[in-house]
Design an enzyme around this catalytic site. Structure first.
Site, short mmCIF file in Angstrom:
data_model
loop_
_atom_site.label_atom_id
_atom_site.label_comp_id
_atom_site.label_asym_id
_atom_site.label_seq_id
_atom_site.Cartn_x
_atom_site.Cartn_y
_atom_site.Cartn_z
N ASP A 257 0.84 -1.19 0.00
CA ASP A 257 0.00 0.00 0.00
C ASP A 257 0.89 1.25 0.00
O ASP A 257 1.90 1.33 0.70
CB ASP A 257 -0.92 -0.01 1.23
CG ASP A 257 -2.07 0.97 1.09
OD1 ASP A 257 -3.22 0.51 0.98
OD2 ASP A 257 -1.81 2.20 1.08
N HIS B 291 -10.32 -5.11 -3.32
CA HIS B 291 -8.98 -5.33 -2.75
C HIS B 291 -9.11 -5.73 -1.30
O HIS B 291 -9.99 -5.29 -0.58
CB HIS B 291 -8.10 -4.08 -2.88
CG HIS B 291 -8.76 -2.82 -2.39
ND1 HIS B 291 -9.71 -2.13 -3.12
CD2 HIS B 291 -8.61 -2.13 -1.23
CE1 HIS B 291 -10.10 -1.06 -2.44
NE2 HIS B 291 -9.45 -1.06 -1.28
N LEU B 292 -8.19 -6.59 -0.90
CA LEU B 292 -8.11 -7.06 0.48
C LEU B 292 -6.86 -6.45 1.10
O LEU B 292 -5.77 -6.56 0.55
CB LEU B 292 -8.04 -8.59 0.48
CG LEU B 292 -7.95 -9.31 1.82
CD1 LEU B 292 -8.55 -10.71 1.70
CD2 LEU B 292 -6.52 -9.41 2.35
N HIS B 293 -7.05 -5.78 2.24
CA HIS B 293 -5.92 -5.23 2.98
C HIS B 293 -5.37 -6.33 3.90
O HIS B 293 -6.13 -6.91 4.69
CB HIS B 293 -6.35 -4.07 3.88
CG HIS B 293 -6.89 -2.87 3.17
ND1 HIS B 293 -6.15 -1.74 2.95
CD2 HIS B 293 -8.11 -2.61 2.64
CE1 HIS B 293 -6.88 -0.82 2.33
NE2 HIS B 293 -8.09 -1.33 2.13
N GLY C 84 -15.83 2.59 3.87
CA GLY C 84 -14.53 3.24 3.75
C GLY C 84 -13.76 2.89 2.50
O GLY C 84 -12.54 3.08 2.43
N GLN C 85 -14.46 2.38 1.48
CA GLN C 85 -13.77 2.03 0.23
C GLN C 85 -13.47 3.28 -0.58
O GLN C 85 -14.37 4.07 -0.87
CB GLN C 85 -14.63 1.06 -0.59
CG GLN C 85 -13.93 0.59 -1.87
CD GLN C 85 -14.79 -0.39 -2.67
OE1 GLN C 85 -15.96 -0.61 -2.35
NE2 GLN C 85 -14.21 -0.95 -3.71
N SER C 86 -12.20 3.47 -0.95
CA SER C 86 -11.84 4.65 -1.75
C SER C 86 -11.42 4.29 -3.17
O SER C 86 -11.44 5.15 -4.04
CB SER C 86 -10.72 5.44 -1.06
OG SER C 86 -9.56 4.64 -0.94
N ASN D 291 -12.82 -3.24 2.67
CA ASN D 291 -13.75 -2.13 2.77
C ASN D 291 -14.68 -2.16 1.56
O ASN D 291 -14.22 -2.37 0.43
CB ASN D 291 -12.99 -0.80 2.82
CG ASN D 291 -12.10 -0.70 4.05
OD1 ASN D 291 -12.46 -1.19 5.12
ND2 ASN D 291 -10.95 -0.07 3.90
P1 AMP Z 1 -9.72 1.49 0.42
O1 AMP Z 1 -9.81 2.80 1.15
O2 AMP Z 1 -10.15 0.30 1.24
O3 AMP Z 1 -10.43 1.55 -0.90
O4 AMP Z 1 -8.18 1.23 0.15
C1 AMP Z 1 -7.52 1.77 -0.95
C2 AMP Z 1 -6.06 1.70 -0.61
O5 AMP Z 1 -5.34 1.85 -1.82
C3 AMP Z 1 -5.58 2.79 0.34
O6 AMP Z 1 -5.02 2.18 1.50
C4 AMP Z 1 -4.54 3.55 -0.48
O7 AMP Z 1 -3.46 3.96 0.30
C5 AMP Z 1 -4.14 2.52 -1.51
N1 AMP Z 1 -3.63 3.03 -2.76
C6 AMP Z 1 -4.20 3.95 -3.57
N2 AMP Z 1 -3.46 4.12 -4.68
C7 AMP Z 1 -2.42 3.26 -4.58
C8 AMP Z 1 -1.29 2.95 -5.39
N3 AMP Z 1 -1.08 3.55 -6.57
N4 AMP Z 1 -0.41 2.01 -4.97
C9 AMP Z 1 -0.61 1.38 -3.80
N5 AMP Z 1 -1.64 1.63 -2.98
C10 AMP Z 1 -2.53 2.56 -3.35
#
Ligand code: AMP
Length: 112
Positions: free
Chosen positions: A30, A98-100, A91-93, A85
């Site tokens: 990340d 994707h799985l954290h 909290g999905q952005s 998320n």
């Molecule tokens: P979420 O908020 O669950 O959708 O997680 C999205 C994650 O993607 C966040 O933790 C960001 O820091 C990460 N992220 C966004 N762009 C990138 C990127 N180019 N490379 C690696 N991680 C990223």
């Protein structure tokens, strides 16, 4: 999806710090880590969120990849957390499933 950042990472258009790859999944660090180990595991195929998955093999593949990575990183003894998320309140952005995989510190509960 041509404008999806995680599709671009999966197909190599955007460079990333890959830690795992197989036929259907990749994992990379990340960009904004929330723990000493913070890895994102994604399917190469685009799904906008967990709610869009229409193939159960995505779940077995995603979870298997995540656990394999956790073991490869030696995280199984001290522990780790897996988070997906989903949607605005979840909290999905980034709108690509994707799985954290988080580890390396004590993780609080409940999450914020
Ligand atoms: P979420 O908020 O669950 O959708 O997680 C999205 C994650 O993607 C966040 O933790 C960001 O820091 C990460 N992220 C966004 N762009 C990138 C990127 N180019 N490379 C690696 N991680 C990223």
């Amino acid at each position: 999806m041509t404008d999806c950042i995680f599709c671009k990472i999966a197909n190599g258009e955007i460079p990333s710090d890959f830690v795992y790859s197989d036929e259907n999944f990749v994992a990379f660090r990340d960009l904004n880590p929330q723990a000493p180990v913070h890895i994102l595991v994604i399917p190469k195929k685009h799904y906008a969120s967990s709610a869009a998955v229409d193939d159960p093999s995505v779940w077995s593949g995603l979870m298997s990849a995540a656990v394999k990575i956790a073991c490869e990183f030696g995280l199984e003894e001290r522990g780790y957390r897996m988070v997906i998320n989903t949607g605005e309140q979840g909290g999905q952005s980034v709108p690509h499933l994707h799985l954290h995989l988080l580890a390396g510190r004590n993780l609080g509960w409940p999450p914020g």
